[in-house]
Design a protein around this motif. Structure first.
Motif, mmCIF file in Angstrom:
data_model
loop_
_atom_site.group_PDB
_atom_site.id
_atom_site.type_symbol
_atom_site.label_atom_id
_atom_site.label_comp_id
_atom_site.label_asym_id
_atom_site.label_seq_id
_atom_site.Cartn_x
_atom_site.Cartn_y
_atom_site.Cartn_z
ATOM 1 N N LEU A 77 0.804 -1.220 0.000
ATOM 2 C CA LEU A 77 0.000 0.000 0.000
ATOM 3 C C LEU A 77 0.840 1.274 0.000
ATOM 4 O O LEU A 77 0.306 2.355 -0.296
ATOM 5 C CB LEU A 77 -0.934 0.004 1.212
ATOM 6 C CG LEU A 77 -2.070 -1.024 1.195
ATOM 7 C CD1 LEU A 77 -2.986 -0.822 2.400
ATOM 8 C CD2 LEU A 77 -2.875 -0.942 -0.095
ATOM 9 N N ALA A 78 2.112 1.196 0.318
ATOM 10 C CA ALA A 78 2.945 2.401 0.315
ATOM 11 C C ALA A 78 3.197 2.907 -1.104
ATOM 12 O O ALA A 78 3.472 4.095 -1.306
ATOM 13 C CB ALA A 78 4.276 2.133 1.017
ATOM 14 N N ALA A 79 3.098 2.012 -2.082
ATOM 15 C CA ALA A 79 3.327 2.400 -3.478
ATOM 16 C C ALA A 79 2.016 2.795 -4.139
ATOM 17 O O ALA A 79 0.935 2.340 -3.754
ATOM 18 C CB ALA A 79 3.963 1.231 -4.230
ATOM 19 N N TYR A 80 2.117 3.663 -5.152
ATOM 20 C CA TYR A 80 0.932 4.019 -5.907
ATOM 21 C C TYR A 80 0.440 2.811 -6.700
ATOM 22 O O TYR A 80 1.243 1.983 -7.147
ATOM 23 C CB TYR A 80 1.230 5.182 -6.860
ATOM 24 C CG TYR A 80 1.335 6.509 -6.158
ATOM 25 C CD1 TYR A 80 0.201 7.254 -5.877
ATOM 26 C CD2 TYR A 80 2.578 7.002 -5.771
ATOM 27 C CE1 TYR A 80 0.295 8.471 -5.224
ATOM 28 C CE2 TYR A 80 2.684 8.222 -5.113
ATOM 29 C CZ TYR A 80 1.536 8.949 -4.838
ATOM 30 O OH TYR A 80 1.632 10.145 -4.184
ATOM 31 N N PRO A 81 -0.868 2.697 -6.896
ATOM 32 C CA PRO A 81 -1.388 1.532 -7.625
ATOM 33 C C PRO A 81 -0.856 1.463 -9.053
ATOM 34 O O PRO A 81 -0.740 2.488 -9.734
ATOM 35 C CB PRO A 81 -2.909 1.765 -7.628
ATOM 36 C CG PRO A 81 -3.162 2.693 -6.486
ATOM 37 C CD PRO A 81 -1.956 3.566 -6.398
ATOM 38 N N ASP A 82 -0.547 0.265 -9.492
ATOM 39 C CA ASP A 82 -0.083 0.008 -10.853
ATOM 40 C C ASP A 82 -1.041 -0.982 -11.491
ATOM 41 O O ASP A 82 -1.051 -2.166 -11.145
ATOM 42 C CB ASP A 82 1.342 -0.555 -10.826
ATOM 43 C CG ASP A 82 1.928 -0.765 -12.221
ATOM 44 O OD1 ASP A 82 1.150 -0.686 -13.210
ATOM 45 O OD2 ASP A 82 3.131 -1.012 -12.316
ATOM 46 N N GLY A 83 -1.868 -0.503 -12.405
ATOM 47 C CA GLY A 83 -2.919 -1.320 -12.973
ATOM 48 C C GLY A 83 -2.534 -2.127 -14.191
ATOM 49 O O GLY A 83 -3.398 -2.784 -14.794
ATOM 50 N N ARG A 84 -1.282 -2.115 -14.588
ATOM 51 C CA ARG A 84 -0.904 -2.764 -15.851
ATOM 52 C C ARG A 84 -1.160 -4.269 -15.849
ATOM 53 O O ARG A 84 -1.697 -4.820 -16.824
ATOM 54 C CB ARG A 84 0.569 -2.462 -16.159
ATOM 55 C CG ARG A 84 0.825 -1.019 -16.565
ATOM 56 C CD ARG A 84 2.301 -0.751 -16.764
ATOM 57 N NE ARG A 84 3.039 -0.892 -15.503
ATOM 58 C CZ ARG A 84 4.362 -0.728 -15.404
ATOM 59 N NH1 ARG A 84 5.076 -0.438 -16.484
ATOM 60 N NH2 ARG A 84 4.965 -0.864 -14.213
ATOM 61 N N ALA A 85 -0.806 -4.939 -14.771
ATOM 62 C CA ALA A 85 -0.992 -6.393 -14.733
ATOM 63 C C ALA A 85 -2.473 -6.763 -14.726
ATOM 64 O O ALA A 85 -2.894 -7.713 -15.408
ATOM 65 C CB ALA A 85 -0.292 -6.979 -13.509
ATOM 66 N N ALA A 86 -3.278 -6.006 -13.989
ATOM 67 C CA ALA A 86 -4.719 -6.286 -13.943
ATOM 68 C C ALA A 86 -5.356 -6.010 -15.302
ATOM 69 O O ALA A 86 -6.223 -6.764 -15.760
ATOM 70 C CB ALA A 86 -5.381 -5.441 -12.861
ATOM 71 N N SER B 213 -7.751 1.061 -6.538
ATOM 72 C CA SER B 213 -6.801 0.826 -5.466
ATOM 73 C C SER B 213 -6.001 -0.460 -5.684
ATOM 74 O O SER B 213 -6.400 -1.344 -6.445
ATOM 75 C CB SER B 213 -7.531 0.744 -4.129
ATOM 76 O OG SER B 213 -8.302 -0.457 -4.066
ATOM 77 N N THR B 214 -4.881 -0.558 -4.968
ATOM 78 C CA THR B 214 -4.051 -1.762 -5.055
ATOM 79 C C THR B 214 -4.820 -3.026 -4.663
ATOM 80 O O THR B 214 -4.733 -4.041 -5.369
ATOM 81 C CB THR B 214 -2.795 -1.587 -4.185
ATOM 82 O OG1 THR B 214 -1.996 -0.525 -4.752
ATOM 83 C CG2 THR B 214 -1.968 -2.859 -4.133
ATOM 84 N N PRO B 215 -5.591 -3.034 -3.565
ATOM 85 C CA PRO B 215 -6.376 -4.249 -3.264
ATOM 86 C C PRO B 215 -7.401 -4.574 -4.361
ATOM 87 O O PRO B 215 -7.625 -5.754 -4.666
ATOM 88 C CB PRO B 215 -7.073 -3.899 -1.946
ATOM 89 C CG PRO B 215 -6.180 -2.876 -1.320
ATOM 90 C CD PRO B 215 -5.672 -2.061 -2.468
ATOM 91 N N ALA B 216 -8.011 -3.551 -4.951
ATOM 92 C CA ALA B 216 -8.977 -3.804 -6.016
ATOM 93 C C ALA B 216 -8.294 -4.371 -7.260
ATOM 94 O O ALA B 216 -8.854 -5.225 -7.959
ATOM 95 C CB ALA B 216 -9.717 -2.515 -6.362
ATOM 96 N N LEU B 217 -7.081 -3.916 -7.539
ATOM 97 C CA LEU B 217 -6.331 -4.464 -8.671
ATOM 98 C C LEU B 217 -5.975 -5.922 -8.423
ATOM 99 O O LEU B 217 -6.057 -6.759 -9.338
ATOM 100 C CB LEU B 217 -5.061 -3.645 -8.906
ATOM 101 C CG LEU B 217 -5.280 -2.212 -9.391
ATOM 102 C CD1 LEU B 217 -3.969 -1.444 -9.384
ATOM 103 C CD2 LEU B 217 -5.909 -2.185 -10.776
ATOM 104 N N ALA B 218 -5.601 -6.239 -7.186
ATOM 105 C CA ALA B 218 -5.310 -7.634 -6.852
ATOM 106 C C ALA B 218 -6.554 -8.500 -7.021
ATOM 107 O O ALA B 218 -6.485 -9.621 -7.549
ATOM 108 C CB ALA B 218 -4.783 -7.725 -5.421
ATOM 109 N N ALA B 219 -7.685 -7.981 -6.592
ATOM 110 C CA ALA B 219 -8.939 -8.723 -6.744
ATOM 111 C C ALA B 219 -9.278 -8.913 -8.218
ATOM 112 O O ALA B 219 -9.760 -9.981 -8.622
ATOM 113 C CB ALA B 219 -10.070 -7.987 -6.035
#
Length: 367
Positions: free
Chosen positions: A65-74, A251-257
């Motif tokens: 969570l310290a890093a800005y979200p990166d949506g490329r993989a999702a 968000s990062t958790p949403a990208l992981a989901a």
């Protein structure tokens, strides 16, 4: 046959401009601040979700969570899931954000929303200052879509499939008849992954001019609180919508989901859940048929994880059901419906048995 009517748009600062249905009323209002422990048949999120493996995937993302979200993989995962190039994918904070982006980013003269359906598309258009035209489908023919009802010069058309709240699944061939050069055709497929085999889906199609498909991962996976969804559209439309988004909108958790929910394991689980939901829905419909002598009518054939009921004095019945411990969705906030409609989520057989018994009592109680 349905009808078409025009409603005046709200100014960007106004909430309402007429005495029509409350477009901002949603199923969660039926159980929020209820002051009672109600069985929730008002919200269309699948019960007993998210599953443990998905919770663990989301929890694992919290270390980043310290890093800005990166949506490329999702984004790449969604593109692979639908066999599309990545430039045709836009990740959003749920489908609701997509409606706001469409309303704000696209230059349209004559937007049309096909009702009854999810009310956020029209609300977003009105809030953005657009004048909205409604095409109202008729209960007399099961809310079937007749493409001829849509004005020929409409340059934005929005329709749900399967449609909330009617549970109608429109044939893909009927929907594609709405497409034409110069028109954006938005098909909300938020509940399509609850349809066995995703019959009639348009996600992944690139041969339909102006097609924009919206998908939500919140319903099947129980992620309404996380806000997870995406848009599938021509690259120029994706670019226009992306420019209207704030920075780092997902968000990062949403990208992981998102990555987890479009992986092969998740798709197989969703497919199994869709068949189970279809069986549970058939059981619910059989039980409801026993209440036909009391005036209960079910819109059909139902294809979504909810059913739409028409019954006399539905407002009183809904209040009685609350007293008996069950929350259902009122129908009169959907354009094209009225006070005699209720929407009921499909649940397991034990829950259905309790609900149908309560509905029978509510129908026969005086006052």
């Amino acid at each position: 046959m349905g009808t078409a009517i025009t409603t005046t748009a709200a100014t960007p600062t106004a909430m309402r401009t007429d005495a029509g249905p409350d477009l901002r009323h949603h199923g969660d209002a039926e159980v929020r601040d209820a002051g009672a422990d109600l069985v929730d048949l008002a919200v269309n999120v699948r019960a007993d979700t998210p599953p443990r493996w998905l919770r663990e995937e989301i929890a694992a993302s919290l270390t980043g969570l310290a890093a800005y979200p990166d949506g490329r993989a999702a984004r790449a995962a969604v593109a692979q899931r639908h066999g599309l190039p990545e430039e045709r994918v836009l990740l959003t904070a749920g489908a609701a954000e997509a409606f706001v982006l469409l309303a704000r980013a696209l230059e349209v003269r004559r937007p049309v929303v096909v009702h009854p359906q999810f009310t956020e598309p029209e609300a977003a258009l009105r809030d953005a200052g657009h004048e909205v035209e409604r095409v109202l489908l008729s209960a007399r023919d099961g809310f079937r879509l007749d493409p001829a009802l849509v004005p020929e010069d409409a340059d934005l058309v929005i329709v749900g499939n399967p449609t909330n709240p009617t549970s109608v699944l429109h044939p893909a061939g009927v929907l594609t008849q709405l497409a034409r050069p110069g028109r954006t055709l938005v098909v909300d497929e938020a509940f399509m992954d609850a349809v066995p085999g995703e019959r009639e889906a348009l996600a992944g199609r690139t041969d339909v001019p102006g097609l924009v498909v919206l998908r939500s991962l919140t319903k099947t996976w129980g992620l309404a609180g996380l806000r997870v969804g995406y848009v599938l559209a021509p690259p120029e439309t994706v670019t226009a919508l992306q420019r209207a988004q704030p920075l780092w909108p997902v968000s990062t958790p949403a990208l992981a989901a998102t990555r987890a929910c479009v992986a092969p394991r998740a798709l197989a689980e969703a497919a199994h859940a869709a068949h189970r939901t279809a069986a549970d829905r058939a059981h619910l419909l059989t039980a409801l048929a026993e209440l036909a002598p009391y005036g209960v009518k079910v819109t059909g054939p139902a294809e979504a994880p909810f059913v739409l009921l028409e019954l006399p004095d539905a407002h009183r019945v809904r209040r009685r059901l609350r007293e008996l411990g069950y929350a259902v969705r009122r129908g009169d906030t959907f354009p094209g419906l009225g006070p005699d409609w209720l929407r009921v989520a499909v649940r397991d057989r034990a829950t259905t048995a309790g609900f149908v018994a309560a509905l029978g009592k509510a129908l026969t109680q005086e006052g």
